[in-house]
Design a protein around this motif. Structure first.
Motif, PDB file in Angstrom:
ATOM      1  N   PRO A 147     -58.619  33.235  67.915  1.00 26.78           N
ATOM      2  CA  PRO A 147     -58.086  31.941  67.465  1.00 26.78           C
ATOM      3  C   PRO A 147     -56.870  31.538  68.284  1.00 26.78           C
ATOM      4  N   GLY A 148     -56.668  30.241  68.389  1.00 24.55           N
ATOM      5  CA  GLY A 148     -55.529  29.740  69.144  1.00 24.55           C
ATOM      6  C   GLY A 148     -54.227  29.781  68.387  1.00 24.55           C
ATOM      7  N   HIS A 149     -54.296  29.951  67.034  1.00 23.49           N
ATOM      8  CA  HIS A 149     -53.070  29.858  66.260  1.00 23.49           C
ATOM      9  C   HIS A 149     -53.253  30.475  64.882  1.00 23.49           C
ATOM     10  N   LEU A 150     -52.240  31.156  64.418  1.00 20.54           N
ATOM     11  CA  LEU A 150     -52.136  31.649  63.042  1.00 20.54           C
ATOM     12  C   LEU A 150     -50.727  31.352  62.563  1.00 20.54           C
ATOM     13  N   ARG A 151     -50.615  30.673  61.436  1.00 18.66           N
ATOM     14  CA  ARG A 151     -49.299  30.472  60.816  1.00 18.66           C
ATOM     15  C   ARG A 151     -49.207  31.389  59.610  1.00 18.66           C
ATOM     16  N   LEU A 152     -48.237  32.286  59.663  1.00 26.89           N
ATOM     17  CA  LEU A 152     -48.103  33.374  58.700  1.00 26.89           C
ATOM     18  C   LEU A 152     -46.722  33.321  58.069  1.00 26.89           C
ATOM     19  N   VAL A 153     -46.659  33.360  56.749  1.00 29.81           N
ATOM     20  CA  VAL A 153     -45.385  33.458  56.034  1.00 29.81           C
ATOM     21  C   VAL A 153     -45.304  34.838  55.410  1.00 29.81           C
ATOM     22  N   HIS A 154     -44.143  35.505  55.546  1.00 35.92           N
ATOM     23  CA  HIS A 154     -43.955  36.724  54.765  1.00 35.92           C
ATOM     24  C   HIS A 154     -42.669  36.620  53.964  1.00 35.92           C
ATOM     25  N   ALA A 155     -42.729  37.166  52.734  1.00 39.04           N
ATOM     26  CA  ALA A 155     -41.634  37.038  51.778  1.00 39.04           C
ATOM     27  C   ALA A 155     -41.671  38.214  50.820  1.00 39.04           C
ATOM     28  N   SER A 156     -40.579  38.376  50.050  1.00 38.28           N
ATOM     29  CA  SER A 156     -40.499  39.476  49.085  1.00 38.28           C
ATOM     30  C   SER A 156     -39.357  39.207  48.115  1.00 38.28           C
ATOM     31  N   CYS A 157     -39.336  39.954  47.018  1.00 42.04           N
ATOM     32  CA  CYS A 157     -38.177  40.087  46.133  1.00 42.04           C
ATOM     33  C   CYS A 157     -37.761  38.766  45.490  1.00 42.04           C
ATOM     34  N   GLN A 158     -38.302  38.484  44.307  1.00 41.99           N
ATOM     35  CA  GLN A 158     -38.046  37.199  43.667  1.00 41.99           C
ATOM     36  C   GLN A 158     -37.566  37.407  42.222  1.00 41.99           C
ATOM     37  N   VAL A 186     -42.212  40.987  40.534  1.00 40.33           N
ATOM     38  CA  VAL A 186     -41.467  40.922  39.278  1.00 40.33           C
ATOM     39  C   VAL A 186     -40.426  42.033  39.283  1.00 40.33           C
ATOM     40  N   TYR A 187     -39.460  41.902  38.384  1.00 39.69           N
ATOM     41  CA  TYR A 187     -38.462  42.946  38.157  1.00 39.69           C
ATOM     42  C   TYR A 187     -38.558  43.401  36.704  1.00 39.69           C
ATOM     43  N   GLU A 188     -38.368  44.675  36.493  1.00 39.74           N
ATOM     44  CA  GLU A 188     -38.586  45.264  35.171  1.00 39.74           C
ATOM     45  C   GLU A 188     -37.444  45.041  34.193  1.00 39.74           C
ATOM     46  N   TYR A 189     -36.310  44.538  34.653  1.00 46.57           N
ATOM     47  CA  TYR A 189     -35.090  44.507  33.848  1.00 46.57           C
ATOM     48  C   TYR A 189     -35.078  43.392  32.796  1.00 46.57           C
ATOM     49  N   PRO A 190     -34.336  43.602  31.711  1.00 44.99           N
ATOM     50  CA  PRO A 190     -33.982  42.464  30.857  1.00 44.99           C
ATOM     51  C   PRO A 190     -32.923  41.620  31.552  1.00 44.99           C
ATOM     52  N   SER A 191     -32.695  40.413  31.070  1.00 49.13           N
ATOM     53  CA  SER A 191     -31.630  39.587  31.641  1.00 49.13           C
ATOM     54  C   SER A 191     -30.269  40.196  31.311  1.00 49.13           C
ATOM     55  N   ARG A 216     -44.245  39.843  31.505  1.00 50.03           N
ATOM     56  CA  ARG A 216     -43.382  39.672  32.679  1.00 50.03           C
ATOM     57  C   ARG A 216     -44.096  38.857  33.756  1.00 50.03           C
ATOM     58  N   TYR A 217     -45.358  39.187  34.030  1.00 53.63           N
ATOM     59  CA  TYR A 217     -46.108  38.423  35.022  1.00 53.63           C
ATOM     60  C   TYR A 217     -46.366  37.000  34.549  1.00 53.63           C
ATOM     61  N   ALA A 218     -46.649  36.843  33.253  1.00 55.70           N
ATOM     62  CA  ALA A 218     -46.874  35.494  32.735  1.00 55.70           C
ATOM     63  C   ALA A 218     -45.626  34.635  32.886  1.00 55.70           C
ATOM     64  N   LEU A 219     -44.457  35.239  32.688  1.00 54.14           N
ATOM     65  CA  LEU A 219     -43.206  34.508  32.881  1.00 54.14           C
ATOM     66  C   LEU A 219     -43.104  34.006  34.320  1.00 54.14           C
ATOM     67  N   ASP A 240     -43.706  46.998  45.812  1.00 54.17           N
ATOM     68  CA  ASP A 240     -42.605  47.905  46.100  1.00 54.17           C
ATOM     69  C   ASP A 240     -42.271  48.631  44.798  1.00 54.17           C
ATOM     70  N   ASP A 241     -41.002  48.818  44.480  1.00 51.97           N
ATOM     71  CA  ASP A 241     -40.668  49.650  43.327  1.00 51.97           C
ATOM     72  C   ASP A 241     -40.521  48.891  42.012  1.00 51.97           C
ATOM     73  N   HIS A 242     -40.013  47.648  42.044  1.00 48.08           N
ATOM     74  CA  HIS A 242     -39.696  46.974  40.783  1.00 48.08           C
ATOM     75  C   HIS A 242     -40.923  46.523  40.011  1.00 48.08           C
ATOM     76  N   GLU A 243     -42.097  46.589  40.617  1.00 47.55           N
ATOM     77  CA  GLU A 243     -43.322  46.392  39.848  1.00 47.55           C
ATOM     78  C   GLU A 243     -43.562  47.549  38.881  1.00 47.55           C
ATOM     79  N   VAL A 244     -42.753  48.613  38.999  1.00 50.81           N
ATOM     80  CA  VAL A 244     -42.833  49.763  38.089  1.00 50.81           C
ATOM     81  C   VAL A 244     -41.437  50.133  37.593  1.00 50.81           C
TER      82      VAL A 244
END
Length: 524
Positions: A147-158, A186-191, A216-219, A240-244
């Motif tokens: 292919p002539g082009h790929l546009r790729l976004v990478h992100a983490s930690c929200q 997601v993060y496992e913590y309470p606010s 948590r995921y529904a939120l 990564d880790d905060h999913e657990v």
């Protein structure tokens, strides 16, 4: 859950993922709905040249004070789906019926096959008289194509409280071909009790049970900007880790071992339920193991090797029982330098080595991409301490991978990372015949919202001590968008002006180029 129960659930999940062309027996047919069952949106992922995974989760009527509630009842539900060549769904390419299993929170994973390679499609779900929001997805290019082009976004930690998801609105405007999410969805913590300086809070407890994780995921998936990002392109996800649990390592976490493994299984099940993953992700042991490392080809332009640096790693060096991973002085922690220590596990190391060899030898791929969780290049601190939770905590494993890259010599190797809530752009170096040699390029992205917990003065001091680090920034939240062509990889670090503002604009923090055949990022 017994082994028999696990196998029965896995069989059901595999059966439910089939893109069935007609209604399935044994599924409930809903009465006319008075609520929107698609309140968590839709998603697609893991594109192949002839298909992809389509995802949604059916929800019940919202409870008082809540955005969404689980769907009541213990019956499988038949959900219709459509894939079209146009946004108005006049040219239907495929349609069928999927099964939303109550054992999997009425989530839907449809594995569509038989589409044309390298093109965009539109999809939606239908339940009774309810229709999901329409969304875009695409197939990967054919294996032999360049292919002539790929546009790729990478992100983490929200992390929810640390900011609004304005970054995802800007990701949609990028019109990416693929979004790669590298963990901490997601993060496992309470606010926190003190909400000063936070963008928003929630009322959920520390996540421990399957019900907790589903809430948590529904939120998170109730956020319209995150929903829009899922609807604009296919995603490739890992964790990564905060999913657990913060800093967990394989079977090691805080609390009693048996209790932790139960927590981990619940967290992993919820992760599968809420991500556009194939049924093949599940293993015979149920949710005691997930097959998350995998390859994502993009013709001969790029092969993305998606890594799992949590499930198979050794415990962090010199970690106290039931305590967090901490930075150590190497002289005071001989365990750190033990040659057998691994971050990926021996089978995954072997799998990655074989994949890089295929990239180099069988119809050579222009860019071999390692999509993994954290900073790969060394980060030497002025204090002399060394992190134990990143690749710095597994130096022998990093040396083995560097040796593989140097020996196999893929045409161009690029590492993508996250986790540290900072932007790092690095030359990836190794020693060859006593000389330092650049063998790869690294773009470790900042977080979508999660705070860095450090200052730019401290980061500047680290950069001065690490000449292979070309850029290091801790004050910005955002993502990285990369434009990949056969001639070069152009990475643009994008930052939002104000993470506390859902309408914030964004700006270009920096841009780097990796030229074909020349390892190492160059400022653009």
């Amino acid at each position: 859950m017994t082994m028999l129960d696990r196998r029965a659930l896995l069989t059901k999940a595999a059966w439910a993922a089939l893109a069935a062309p007609a209604a399935l027996g044994g599924c409930a047919s809903p009465a006319p709905l008075r609520h929107d069952p698609f309140r968590l949106g839709v998603a697609s992922g893991d594109p192949l040249p002839d298909g992809m995974v389509l995802w949604t989760r059916l929800m019940g009527a919202p409870a008082a004070g809540a955005d969404a509630a689980p769907l009541p009842g213990a019956e499988p539900i038949a959900v219709r789906w459509e894939v079209a060549e146009d946004a108005h769904f006049r040219r239907i390419a495929q349609r069928g019926v999927a099964t939303a299993l109550p054992e999997l929170a009425h989530s839907v994973h449809v594995e569509v096959r038989g589409l044309a390679p390298g093109r965009w499609y539109h999809y939606r779900f239908l339940l009774g008289d309810a229709v999901s929001p329409p969304a875009r997805t695409r197939t990967a290019p054919a294996p032999h194509e360049l292919p002539g082009h790929l546009r790729l976004v990478h992100a983490s930690c929200q992390r929810w409280e640390h900011g609004h998801y304005a970054a995802w609105r800007h990701v949609c405007a990028e019109r990416p071909d693929l979004v790669v999410f590298l963990g901490d969805y997601v993060y496992e913590y309470p606010s926190p009790p003190d909400a000063t300086g936070l963008a928003r809070t929630h009322t959920l407890p520390l996540a421990r049970t399957l019900a907790d994780w589903r809430e948590r995921y529904a939120l998170h998936k109730s956020d319209p900007l995150l929903q829009a990002a899922h609807a604009c392109a296919p995603w490739l996800v890992t964790w990564d880790d905060h999913e657990v649990q913060n800093d967990y390592a394989g079977t090691h976490g805080r609390g009693e071992p048996g209790d932790f493994l139960q927590l981990r299984a619940a967290a992993w099940q919820a992760f599968y339920e809420h991500m556009p993953l194939r049924a093949g992700t599940l293993a015979a042991s149920g949710f005691g193991q997930l097959q998350l490392y995998r390859r994502q080809p993009w013709g001969r332009l790029a092969h993305l090797h998606v890594l799992d640096t949590r499930q198979w790693r050794d415990l962090q060096a010199c970690r106290a029982p039931d305590g967090p991973a901490r930075a150590v002085r190497p002289s005071a922690c001989p365990e750190l330098l033990q040659p057998g220590r691994t971050l990926l596990g021996t089978p995954q190391e072997r799998w990655l080595r074989e994949g890089l060899a295929l990239d180099a030898n069988s119809q050579p791929v222009r860019f071999s991409v390692l999509a993994q969780q954290t900073l790969f290049a060394p980060r030497h601190y002025p204090s002399g301490v060394q992190s134990t939770d990143s690749w710095d905590g597994y130096p022998a494993a990093r040396t083995r991978l560097l040796q593989d890259i140097a020996d196999i010599a893929p045409r161009n190797t690029v590492l993508l990372g996250g986790d540290i809530h900072q932007n790092y752009v690095c030359n990836v170096e190794t020693q060859v015949a006593g000389r330092t040699r650049v063998v790869a390029s690294e773009f470790c992205g900042t977080s979508v919202t999660s705070r860095s917990g450090t200052t730019q003065d401290k980061v500047d001091a680290i950069r001065r001590l690490n000449p292979h680090v070309l850029l290091a920034r801790c004050e910005e939240r955002g993502y990285c968008v990369s434009d990949v062509t056969p001639q070069r990889w152009t990475a643009t670090l994008r930052a939002v002006r104000d993470p506390l503002d859902a309408t914030s604009d964004a700006w270009d923090l920096a841009r780097f180029v990796v030229e074909d055949g020349r390892p190492g990022p160059q400022p653009a």
